[in-house]
Motif scaffolding. Structure first.
Motif, PDB file in Angstrom:
ATOM      1  N   PRO A 427       0.830  -1.215   0.000  1.00  0.00           N
ATOM      2  CA  PRO A 427       0.000   0.000   0.000  1.00  0.00           C
ATOM      3  C   PRO A 427       0.858   1.256   0.000  1.00  0.00           C
ATOM      4  N   LEU A 428       0.371   2.274  -0.680  1.00  0.00           N
ATOM      5  CA  LEU A 428       1.056   3.562  -0.737  1.00  0.00           C
ATOM      6  C   LEU A 428       0.448   4.483   0.310  1.00  0.00           C
ATOM      7  N   GLY A 429       1.282   5.058   1.151  1.00  0.00           N
ATOM      8  CA  GLY A 429       0.810   5.960   2.183  1.00  0.00           C
ATOM      9  C   GLY A 429       1.682   5.922   3.413  1.00  0.00           C
ATOM     10  N   LEU A 430       1.168   6.486   4.500  1.00  0.00           N
ATOM     11  CA  LEU A 430       1.840   6.503   5.793  1.00  0.00           C
ATOM     12  C   LEU A 430       1.058   5.626   6.756  1.00  0.00           C
ATOM     13  N   ALA A 431       1.780   4.931   7.642  1.00  0.00           N
ATOM     14  CA  ALA A 431       1.123   4.077   8.626  1.00  0.00           C
ATOM     15  C   ALA A 431       1.950   4.069   9.902  1.00  0.00           C
ATOM     16  N   PHE A 432       1.265   3.788  11.006  1.00  0.00           N
ATOM     17  CA  PHE A 432       1.910   3.751  12.319  1.00  0.00           C
ATOM     18  C   PHE A 432       1.257   2.636  13.135  1.00  0.00           C
ATOM     19  N   GLY A 433       2.085   1.688  13.572  1.00  0.00           N
ATOM     20  CA  GLY A 433       1.589   0.589  14.377  1.00  0.00           C
ATOM     21  C   GLY A 433       0.834  -0.441  13.557  1.00  0.00           C
ATOM     22  N   GLY A 434       0.574  -1.587  14.179  1.00  0.00           N
ATOM     23  CA  GLY A 434      -0.144  -2.655  13.498  1.00  0.00           C
ATOM     24  C   GLY A 434       0.760  -3.406  12.538  1.00  0.00           C
ATOM     25  N   SER A 435       0.202  -3.840  11.422  1.00  0.00           N
ATOM     26  CA  SER A 435       0.937  -4.561  10.388  1.00  0.00           C
ATOM     27  C   SER A 435       0.400  -4.134   9.040  1.00  0.00           C
ATOM     28  N   ILE A 436       1.097  -4.510   7.973  1.00  0.00           N
ATOM     29  CA  ILE A 436       0.680  -4.114   6.634  1.00  0.00           C
ATOM     30  C   ILE A 436      -0.678  -4.748   6.326  1.00  0.00           C
ATOM     31  N   GLY A 437      -1.631  -3.908   6.031  1.00  0.00           N
ATOM     32  CA  GLY A 437      -3.003  -4.350   5.819  1.00  0.00           C
ATOM     33  C   GLY A 437      -3.879  -4.164   7.035  1.00  0.00           C
ATOM     34  N   ASN A 438      -3.305  -4.127   8.205  1.00  0.00           N
ATOM     35  CA  ASN A 438      -4.023  -3.895   9.464  1.00  0.00           C
ATOM     36  C   ASN A 438      -3.279  -2.861  10.300  1.00  0.00           C
ATOM     37  N   GLU A 439      -3.093  -1.687   9.755  1.00  0.00           N
ATOM     38  CA  GLU A 439      -2.339  -0.635  10.422  1.00  0.00           C
ATOM     39  C   GLU A 439      -3.185   0.014  11.517  1.00  0.00           C
ATOM     40  N   ARG A 440      -2.518   0.411  12.585  1.00  0.00           N
ATOM     41  CA  ARG A 440      -3.229   1.128  13.668  1.00  0.00           C
ATOM     42  C   ARG A 440      -3.714   2.478  13.156  1.00  0.00           C
ATOM     43  N   VAL A 441      -2.840   3.207  12.467  1.00  0.00           N
ATOM     44  CA  VAL A 441      -3.179   4.479  11.825  1.00  0.00           C
ATOM     45  C   VAL A 441      -2.665   4.415  10.399  1.00  0.00           C
ATOM     46  N   PHE A 442      -3.546   4.656   9.429  1.00  0.00           N
ATOM     47  CA  PHE A 442      -3.136   4.624   8.019  1.00  0.00           C
ATOM     48  C   PHE A 442      -3.654   5.863   7.312  1.00  0.00           C
ATOM     49  N   ILE A 443      -2.759   6.523   6.564  1.00  0.00           N
ATOM     50  CA  ILE A 443      -3.076   7.719   5.792  1.00  0.00           C
ATOM     51  C   ILE A 443      -2.847   7.389   4.323  1.00  0.00           C
ATOM     52  N   ASP A 444      -3.861   7.603   3.492  1.00  0.00           N
ATOM     53  CA  ASP A 444      -3.772   7.190   2.098  1.00  0.00           C
ATOM     54  C   ASP A 444      -2.825   8.088   1.310  1.00  0.00           C
ATOM     55  N   GLU A 445      -2.595   7.712   0.064  1.00  0.00           N
ATOM     56  CA  GLU A 445      -1.610   8.392  -0.777  1.00  0.00           C
ATOM     57  C   GLU A 445      -2.007   9.837  -1.071  1.00  0.00           C
ATOM     58  N   ASP A 446      -3.285  10.118  -1.124  1.00  0.00           N
ATOM     59  CA  ASP A 446      -3.754  11.467  -1.446  1.00  0.00           C
ATOM     60  C   ASP A 446      -3.867  12.373  -0.226  1.00  0.00           C
TER      61      ASP A 446
END
Length: 544
Positions: A427-446
């Motif tokens: 995935p393209l974006g920013l993430a914090f915590g969790g795992s790829i696909g199940n991120e605690r915080v995920f911000i999309d590419e846009d």
């Protein structure tokens, strides 16, 4: 027999004096303490706040007794910890009011101790100052029944929401007095603009929710400090401070040390404190308000605490603003062009509102979160980082520290110019915590949507909700504003500038076409082909 008893007590007093001096020297140098002891017959004046007036950035203003409370702060501290005053004779080591008694009082409020003791001393000072100022106070100090130790006892009672706000504002003023820049040449008190107090409503609400006085539900959004409500007990308040803002207990120790240091400065330069950037309201200019900066400084147990504390007093330097979506535009590529090459700690702040249709969060409500990372930014398709923090900044303040179970601190991935085939693209974006696909915080590419998931998917950060009334289902929200503040200082910013200049040179070299590499045009195969196409019947003699 009396002489032998007096002789036996002398070595004990000398031993205690050495112990007290060793303990005090860990906080301040002994020459400075001796100077304060010898030059300050009235410690109440030394420990008093500089003359200044204060007001709130938004209504309601501080209560009428707030300035009286601040005025009684110095005399209260002097009477509690230095009851006999400072004798000008520094050699009176056997007298409780002499040098030994001075060291005992200083160590009782400034020496290192367990987390709950400094907070108990702070509450004791607050209760005594309120009594001296005639202000309402729900806490009181209850001494031991035997009365053997004047420092024994405990603080009991309950703090109402308004009293918590006054206590927090008093602690900020204590920190402000030691960090605000001094004016050269003294000004008369009252001529300057009043100092704006930071908004502490998110801290008050955090304490009430932690104690169960306010439910973490839809009622949080319309809550106000001025509204009457259930308070918290001293024990509940202590538990909240230790778990959320442990730095609050150090306010008293820091204040006493700052006042002792300032007593050695020229009094004409110390008569007034410059309000600097604290005289105008910048609460709507950036997401990093002075109140939020102070909250983070009380929660972070690292060298970054001092930087946030300074930002809460004099404001954050705008040169440290690496990226803001309102200025630089939204999108991962625009974000990366601003933060690429920054290899230092940074604070990310996001303001968003929940989209309509969410089943487990109130739609249309604005909230904010923050991420503090100490590893900079890297373009990777995996998680990286060694240390980081998650926090809720609005309307409730919470700090979620690393759990130590995993190291999925941060994920930052965007496509480069050289794209390669990927069977399973990340995935393209920013993430914090969790795992790829199940991120605690995920911000999309846009940078248009942020997704918050329940802490059950995350083993990197501690458990806790980032949004009020958050349930188990993922929460999708629209991003209003996005800020990144660099905390690495001028050296880190200078290294980023060097990195960007080097990348610009490389990019320019890649775009530049070296015509000499193609040889002479008259002898090139391209010219021969062009001539044949233009007139294929034209005779030409082959060069041998």
């Amino acid at each position: 027999m009396g002489a032998s008893s007096s002789t036996a007590s002398a070595p004990a007093d000398a031993r205690e004096l050495r112990e007290q001096e060793a303990l005090a020297s860990a906080a301040l140098s002994l020459p400075l303490l001796r100077a304060v002891f010898s030059r300050s017959p009235d410690l109440a004046e030394t420990l008093a706040l500089p003359p200044a007036s204060f007001r709130s950035a938004s209504p309601p203003d501080p209560p009428e007794h707030f300035h009286d409370l601040l005025a009684s702060l110095g005399p209260t501290i002097a009477s509690l910890f230095f009851p006999h005053g400072a004798s000008k004779d520094a050699g009176e080591g056997h007298d409780a009011g002499g040098w030994l008694g001075f060291l005992r009082g200083f160590n009782s409020c400034c020496a290192r101790a367990r987390a709950s003791l400094p907070l108990a001393l702070l509450l004791r000072v607050y209760a005594a100052a309120c009594a001296a100022a005639g202000a309402p106070c729900g806490v009181q100090f209850r001494p031991d029944e035997d009365g053997g130790d004047e420092e024994g006892g405990k603080v009991v009672g309950e703090l109402a929401p308004g009293e918590i706000a006054v206590l927090l504002s008093m602690c900020w003023v204590m920190a402000w007095s030691g960090l605000a820049p001094r004016v050269s040449g003294g000004e008369e008190a009252g001529k300057g603009e009043p100092v704006l107090l930071p908004d502490v409503s998110h801290l008050v609400l955090s304490a009430l929710v932690s104690a169960g006085a306010v439910s973490d539900d839809a009622g949080v959004w319309g809550w106000e400090v001025s509204g009457a409500g259930k308070g918290v007990s001293v024990q509940e308040f202590t538990s909240w401070v230790i778990s959320t803002v442990p730095g609050l207990g150090n306010c008293l120790s820091r204040y006493v040390q700052d006042r002792f240091r300032s007593s050695e400065v020229d009094p004409t330069k110390e008569s007034s404190v410059s309000t600097g950037n604290t005289t105008f309201d910048t609460s709507d200019a950036y997401l990093l308000t002075r109140g939020r900066a102070w909250s983070i400084s009380l929660s972070v147990r690292s060298t970054l605490s001092e930087k946030f504390l300074s930002a809460s007093v004099i404001g954050m330097d705008t040169e440290n603003l690496l990226y803001r979506s309102l200025l630089h535009g939204k999108g991962l590529s625009r974000f990366w062009s601003c933060v690429e090459g920054y290899k230092g700690p940074a604070l990310i702040l996001i303001s968003a509102f929940s989209n309509a249709g969410s089943d487990n969060v109130d739609a249309g409500q604005k909230w904010g979160i923050g991420i503090l990372t100490e590893d900079g930014f890297e373009n990777k398709d995996t998680f990286y980082g060694s240390s980081g923090f998650l926090c809720a900044t609005y309307p409730i303040f919470r700090m979620l520290l690393p759990s130590g179970k995993e190291k999925n601190i941060m994920y930052c991935h965007l496509h480069t110019q050289l794209k390669t085939y990927e069977a399973t693209p990340k995935p393209l974006g920013l993430a914090f915590g969790g795992s790829i696909g199940n991120e605690r915080v995920f911000i999309d590419e846009d940078f248009s949507k942020v997704t918050i998931r329940h802490h059950a998917v995350d083993k990197t950060y501690q458990h806790g909700s980032l949004i009020p009334n958050q349930g188990y289902l993922p929460v999708a929200a629209s991003i209003l504003d996005f800020e990144v503040w660099g905390l690495g200082g001028q050296t880190t910013k200078r290294q980023q500038d060097i990195y960007k200049k080097r990348e610009d040179i490389f990019s320019g070299q890649r775009r530049k076409i070296d015509l000499a590499a193609f040889g002479n045009w008259e002898d090139s195969p391209e010219k021969m082909m062009m001539d044949m196409v233009s007139d294929p019947n034209r005779p030409s003699r082959e060069e041998r």
